[in-house]
Each structure stands twice: as C-alpha cells, then as structure tokens.
Design a protein around this motif. Structure first.
Motif, PDB file in Angstrom:
ATOM      1  N   ILE A  57       0.788  -1.434   0.132  1.00 33.87           N
ATOM      2  CA  ILE A  57       0.028   0.102   0.047  1.00 33.87           C
ATOM      3  C   ILE A  57       0.897   1.339   0.120  1.00 33.87           C
ATOM      4  O   ILE A  57       0.727   2.276  -0.817  1.00 33.87           O
ATOM      5  CB  ILE A  57      -0.955   0.102   1.184  1.00 33.87           C
ATOM      6  CG1 ILE A  57      -1.884  -1.117   0.741  1.00 33.87           C
ATOM      7  CG2 ILE A  57      -1.496   1.597   1.236  1.00 33.87           C
ATOM      8  CD1 ILE A  57      -2.769  -1.188   2.189  1.00 33.87           C
ATOM      9  N   GLN A  58       1.968   1.222   0.870  1.00 29.97           N
ATOM     10  CA  GLN A  58       2.853   2.470   0.922  1.00 29.97           C
ATOM     11  C   GLN A  58       3.693   2.632  -0.393  1.00 29.97           C
ATOM     12  O   GLN A  58       3.816   3.569  -0.504  1.00 29.97           O
ATOM     13  CB  GLN A  58       3.576   2.339   1.936  1.00 29.97           C
ATOM     14  CG  GLN A  58       2.927   2.247   3.428  1.00 29.97           C
ATOM     15  CD  GLN A  58       3.790   1.984   4.779  1.00 29.97           C
ATOM     16  OE1 GLN A  58       4.958   1.634   4.592  1.00 29.97           O
ATOM     17  NE2 GLN A  58       3.357   2.690   6.004  1.00 29.97           N
ATOM     18  N   SER A  59       3.850   1.646  -0.754  1.00 29.76           N
ATOM     19  CA  SER A  59       4.727   1.859  -2.228  1.00 29.76           C
ATOM     20  C   SER A  59       3.751   2.049  -3.615  1.00 29.76           C
ATOM     21  O   SER A  59       4.483   2.507  -4.512  1.00 29.76           O
ATOM     22  CB  SER A  59       5.594   0.569  -2.328  1.00 29.76           C
ATOM     23  OG  SER A  59       4.719  -0.542  -2.756  1.00 29.76           O
ATOM     24  N   GLY A  60       2.600   1.876  -3.311  1.00 30.11           N
ATOM     25  CA  GLY A  60       1.867   2.235  -4.468  1.00 30.11           C
ATOM     26  C   GLY A  60       1.419   1.034  -5.407  1.00 30.11           C
ATOM     27  O   GLY A  60       0.792   0.960  -6.275  1.00 30.11           O
ATOM     28  N   CYS A  61       2.338  -0.094  -5.168  1.00 25.96           N
ATOM     29  CA  CYS A  61       2.017  -1.198  -5.928  1.00 25.96           C
ATOM     30  C   CYS A  61       0.680  -1.826  -5.689  1.00 25.96           C
ATOM     31  O   CYS A  61       0.490  -2.269  -6.863  1.00 25.96           O
ATOM     32  CB  CYS A  61       3.156  -2.333  -5.419  1.00 25.96           C
ATOM     33  SG  CYS A  61       4.879  -2.073  -5.814  1.00 25.96           S
ATOM     34  N   LEU A  62       0.015  -1.784  -4.530  1.00 26.10           N
ATOM     35  CA  LEU A  62      -1.201  -2.366  -4.634  1.00 26.10           C
ATOM     36  C   LEU A  62      -2.344  -1.814  -5.375  1.00 26.10           C
ATOM     37  O   LEU A  62      -2.949  -2.187  -6.175  1.00 26.10           O
ATOM     38  CB  LEU A  62      -1.708  -2.507  -3.348  1.00 26.10           C
ATOM     39  CG  LEU A  62      -2.948  -3.536  -2.708  1.00 26.10           C
ATOM     40  CD1 LEU A  62      -2.394  -4.775  -3.201  1.00 26.10           C
ATOM     41  CD2 LEU A  62      -3.035  -3.219  -1.389  1.00 26.10           C
ATOM     42  N   LEU A  63      -2.201  -0.388  -5.531  1.00 25.62           N
ATOM     43  CA  LEU A  63      -2.964   0.327  -6.329  1.00 25.62           C
ATOM     44  C   LEU A  63      -2.802   0.251  -7.766  1.00 25.62           C
ATOM     45  O   LEU A  63      -3.665  -0.124  -8.637  1.00 25.62           O
ATOM     46  CB  LEU A  63      -2.602   2.052  -6.070  1.00 25.62           C
ATOM     47  CG  LEU A  63      -3.537   2.876  -6.990  1.00 25.62           C
ATOM     48  CD1 LEU A  63      -4.999   2.546  -6.568  1.00 25.62           C
ATOM     49  CD2 LEU A  63      -3.268   4.281  -6.552  1.00 25.62           C
ATOM     50  N   HIS A  64      -1.461  -0.119  -8.221  1.00 18.70           N
ATOM     51  CA  HIS A  64      -1.051  -0.282  -9.529  1.00 18.70           C
ATOM     52  C   HIS A  64      -1.545  -1.724  -9.961  1.00 18.70           C
ATOM     53  O   HIS A  64      -2.046  -2.029 -10.975  1.00 18.70           O
ATOM     54  CB  HIS A  64       0.404  -0.470  -9.644  1.00 18.70           C
ATOM     55  CG  HIS A  64       0.964  -0.837 -10.910  1.00 18.70           C
ATOM     56  ND1 HIS A  64       0.813   0.080 -12.053  1.00 18.70           N
ATOM     57  CD2 HIS A  64       1.566  -1.686 -11.497  1.00 18.70           C
ATOM     58  CE1 HIS A  64       1.289  -0.808 -13.223  1.00 18.70           C
ATOM     59  NE2 HIS A  64       1.520  -1.639 -12.939  1.00 18.70           N
ATOM     60  N   ILE A  65      -1.541  -2.714  -9.050  1.00 20.27           N
ATOM     61  CA  ILE A  65      -1.996  -3.829  -9.328  1.00 20.27           C
ATOM     62  C   ILE A  65      -3.620  -3.954  -9.325  1.00 20.27           C
ATOM     63  O   ILE A  65      -4.164  -4.809 -10.368  1.00 20.27           O
ATOM     64  CB  ILE A  65      -1.731  -5.085  -8.029  1.00 20.27           C
ATOM     65  CG1 ILE A  65      -0.215  -5.334  -8.232  1.00 20.27           C
ATOM     66  CG2 ILE A  65      -2.261  -6.394  -8.156  1.00 20.27           C
ATOM     67  CD1 ILE A  65       0.327  -5.713  -6.915  1.00 20.27           C
ATOM     68  N   ALA A  71      -8.335  -3.254 -15.386  1.00 17.56           N
ATOM     69  CA  ALA A  71      -7.892  -2.806 -16.820  1.00 17.56           C
ATOM     70  C   ALA A  71      -8.237  -4.270 -17.610  1.00 17.56           C
ATOM     71  O   ALA A  71      -8.956  -4.760 -18.720  1.00 17.56           O
ATOM     72  CB  ALA A  71      -6.784  -2.275 -17.166  1.00 17.56           C
ATOM     73  N   ILE A  72      -7.561  -5.268 -17.218  1.00 19.88           N
ATOM     74  CA  ILE A  72      -7.611  -6.697 -17.667  1.00 19.88           C
ATOM     75  C   ILE A  72      -8.978  -7.323 -17.618  1.00 19.88           C
ATOM     76  O   ILE A  72      -9.553  -7.945 -18.564  1.00 19.88           O
ATOM     77  CB  ILE A  72      -6.593  -7.496 -16.976  1.00 19.88           C
ATOM     78  CG1 ILE A  72      -5.149  -7.041 -17.416  1.00 19.88           C
ATOM     79  CG2 ILE A  72      -6.827  -9.069 -17.553  1.00 19.88           C
ATOM     80  CD1 ILE A  72      -4.221  -8.075 -16.530  1.00 19.88           C
ATOM     81  N   PHE A  76     -11.673  -8.273 -20.783  1.00 22.76           N
ATOM     82  CA  PHE A  76     -11.931  -9.617 -20.877  1.00 22.76           C
ATOM     83  C   PHE A  76     -13.382  -9.566 -21.112  1.00 22.76           C
ATOM     84  O   PHE A  76     -13.972 -10.377 -21.792  1.00 22.76           O
ATOM     85  CB  PHE A  76     -11.424 -10.419 -19.654  1.00 22.76           C
ATOM     86  CG  PHE A  76     -11.984 -11.548 -19.644  1.00 22.76           C
ATOM     87  CD1 PHE A  76     -11.388 -12.681 -20.433  1.00 22.76           C
ATOM     88  CD2 PHE A  76     -13.133 -12.331 -18.797  1.00 22.76           C
ATOM     89  CE1 PHE A  76     -11.734 -13.994 -20.522  1.00 22.76           C
ATOM     90  CE2 PHE A  76     -13.615 -13.474 -18.812  1.00 22.76           C
ATOM     91  CZ  PHE A  76     -12.763 -14.639 -19.632  1.00 22.76           C
ATOM     92  N   VAL A  77     -14.202  -8.854 -20.360  1.00 16.99           N
ATOM     93  CA  VAL A  77     -15.767  -8.630 -20.373  1.00 16.99           C
ATOM     94  C   VAL A  77     -16.074  -8.141 -21.769  1.00 16.99           C
ATOM     95  O   VAL A  77     -17.281  -8.310 -22.265  1.00 16.99           O
ATOM     96  CB  VAL A  77     -16.014  -7.938 -19.195  1.00 16.99           C
ATOM     97  CG1 VAL A  77     -17.677  -7.791 -19.301  1.00 16.99           C
ATOM     98  CG2 VAL A  77     -15.932  -8.528 -17.907  1.00 16.99           C
TER      99      VAL A  77
END
Length: 78
Positions: A57-65, A71-72, A76-77
């Motif tokens: 969360i602090q690194s922003g990785c979770l938001l990016h994921i 988007a994926i 797909f839908v």
C-alpha cells in the motif's frame, strides 16, 4: 516439526507456572505448549502478511496491481 515461533525450553519454563492448572477432565488433545506455539505461529504469520500488505500500500504497488487487474477484467468482459 518446529517453527521459529515455537517457545524454547527456557521460555516454556518461565510461562508454564503462570498458566492455570488443568481440572480433572478427559486428557487433552494438545498440550498447553502446543496450543501456545500454534497461537504464536498464527500471530507471526498474520503479522508478516499484514506487513507485506502495508508495504504494498505504502509503495503504491497495490494500487497499480488493482488498476491493472481492473483493466484486464474490463478487456476480458468487453
């Protein structure tokens, strides 16, 4: 099997006298030491997972994921 969260013999010697004595009932399935080792294992494991999530969360990785996954899923839908 031993885990790094297990009580050492010295730690157990200090803790055991503080625990209540067992009442006269059927034999326990697990010893008090096994129960405490299980509790300590769960605490250590969940603290590790919490620390990893907090770091993401602090690194922003979770938001990016999360954004990438959304988007994926939308592609797909569609």
């Amino acid at each position: 099997m031993e885990y790094s969260s297990d009580l050492t013999d010295k730690e157990w010697e200090m803790i055991e006298p503080l625990l209540p004595q067992k009442k006269k009932t059927r034999p326990p399935v697990w010893t008090k030491r096994q129960l405490l080792n299980g509790i300590f294992y769960q605490l250590k494991y969940h603290l590790m997972i919490f620390s990893i999530i907090l770091l993401l969360i602090q690194s922003g990785c979770l938001l990016h994921i999360s954004n990438s996954t959304s988007a994926i899923a939308q592609n797909f839908v569609s």
